[in-house]
Design an enzyme around this catalytic site. Sequence first.
Site, PDB file in Angstrom:
ATOM      1  N   HIS A 144       0.790  -1.140  -0.119  1.00  0.00           N
ATOM      2  CA  HIS A 144       0.140  -0.053  -0.231  1.00  0.00           C
ATOM      3  C   HIS A 144       0.842   1.194   0.065  1.00  0.00           C
ATOM      4  O   HIS A 144       0.688   2.073  -0.923  1.00  0.00           O
ATOM      5  CB  HIS A 144      -0.938   0.019   1.206  1.00  0.00           C
ATOM      6  CG  HIS A 144      -1.811   1.252   1.267  1.00  0.00           C
ATOM      7  ND1 HIS A 144      -2.989   1.427   0.745  1.00  0.00           N
ATOM      8  CD2 HIS A 144      -1.188   2.658   1.974  1.00  0.00           C
ATOM      9  CE1 HIS A 144      -3.249   2.610   0.973  1.00  0.00           C
ATOM     10  NE2 HIS A 144      -2.494   3.291   1.723  1.00  0.00           N
TER      11      HIS A 144
ATOM     12  N   HIS B 111       1.290   4.773  -2.695  1.00  0.00           N
ATOM     13  CA  HIS B 111       1.601   6.271  -2.533  1.00  0.00           C
ATOM     14  C   HIS B 111       2.777   6.958  -3.328  1.00  0.00           C
ATOM     15  O   HIS B 111       2.507   7.751  -3.707  1.00  0.00           O
ATOM     16  CB  HIS B 111       1.919   6.470  -1.064  1.00  0.00           C
ATOM     17  CG  HIS B 111       0.654   6.316  -0.154  1.00  0.00           C
ATOM     18  ND1 HIS B 111      -0.296   7.514  -0.047  1.00  0.00           N
ATOM     19  CD2 HIS B 111       0.008   5.672   0.501  1.00  0.00           C
ATOM     20  CE1 HIS B 111      -1.350   7.254   0.827  1.00  0.00           C
ATOM     21  NE2 HIS B 111      -1.057   6.098   1.181  1.00  0.00           N
TER      22      HIS B 111
ATOM     23  N   GLU C 253      -5.777   9.492  -0.559  1.00  0.00           N
ATOM     24  CA  GLU C 253      -6.261   7.824  -0.290  1.00  0.00           C
ATOM     25  C   GLU C 253      -7.132   7.569  -1.427  1.00  0.00           C
ATOM     26  O   GLU C 253      -7.052   6.303  -1.954  1.00  0.00           O
ATOM     27  CB  GLU C 253      -6.688   7.663   1.050  1.00  0.00           C
ATOM     28  CG  GLU C 253      -5.718   7.933   2.179  1.00  0.00           C
ATOM     29  CD  GLU C 253      -4.661   6.563   2.229  1.00  0.00           C
ATOM     30  OE1 GLU C 253      -4.845   5.691   1.559  1.00  0.00           O
ATOM     31  OE2 GLU C 253      -3.628   6.964   2.926  1.00  0.00           O
TER      32      GLU C 253
ATOM     33  N   SER D 194      -3.850   0.509  -4.871  1.00  0.00           N
ATOM     34  CA  SER D 194      -3.226  -0.813  -4.184  1.00  0.00           C
ATOM     35  C   SER D 194      -4.372  -1.679  -3.902  1.00  0.00           C
ATOM     36  O   SER D 194      -4.322  -2.906  -3.593  1.00  0.00           O
ATOM     37  CB  SER D 194      -2.674  -0.482  -2.921  1.00  0.00           C
ATOM     38  OG  SER D 194      -3.559   0.017  -1.990  1.00  0.00           O
TER      39      SER D 194
HETATM   40 FE   LIG Z   1      -2.496   5.245   2.574  1.00  0.00          FE
END
Ligand SMILES: [Fe+2]
Length: 256
Positions: A132, A137, A179, A198
Amino acid sequence: MGIADSTLSLAQSRLGVAAPFLIEQDWNAYTPEQHAVWAELVSRRMPQLREHACQEYLDGFEQIGLREDRLPDLKSVSARLLPRTGWQSTPVSGFLPPDAFFEMLAARMFPTTTWLRSRDSMEYTPEPDIFHDVFGHVPMHAHPVFGDFLEHYGKICAGLMADPVALERMGRLFWFTVEFGLIRQDGQIKVYGSGLISSHGECTRVLAGGCEIKDFDLDAVLDQKFDTGAMQPVLYAVESFDQIYEATKQAEGRLV
Ligand SMILES: [Fe+2]
């Protein structure tokens, strides 16, 4: 003191409350099975992302040297990121308290977990793992405007620690951009939020029309509650990354 130790202590010397959470990534300790899990996670996501991720994410993936066949060495990721945007992917021991998290963002050090999910939880982990954090990111941190936005976001929130209401509202801005953010490019909806990058299941659902997509509006985002454990019923699409940077500055003017 070895080279590894000096990297860690140099990073710690730049931080206050976050310093105790910094660790070394023991890259050599990853097992062949863990590299295989990483490879499976990446190969499962890439066909959809080549079509539906924003161009900045795909460019960043190449620029920071991520590979499909092995877990990333965070030192080499940071060595590629630093000259581009001043960001680093900095290993931490786990979930950070808000003040430490914001302090690291303000220092352009992205708190990065080093553990990897196991094969029996390929689709979802309640806490972020290296897949993740890095796959989801870090490629976006190679983009100058996104990098500037994220640093500025950290600085604002670091100054809001005594104001839980303002901090909750800023948390929504993070959730619906970093996010779960969407962006319109070439007349299409593209994904850039790490939770969509993700997660194969959630991204597929969003692209199939399973959630309402609204035009990004700062007031609406600051008011929009969310449930971290559920699929998202509404998401927001920006027109450009300049838009979220400008929105963050506007939020600062209202909240601080
Ligand atoms: Fe995150």
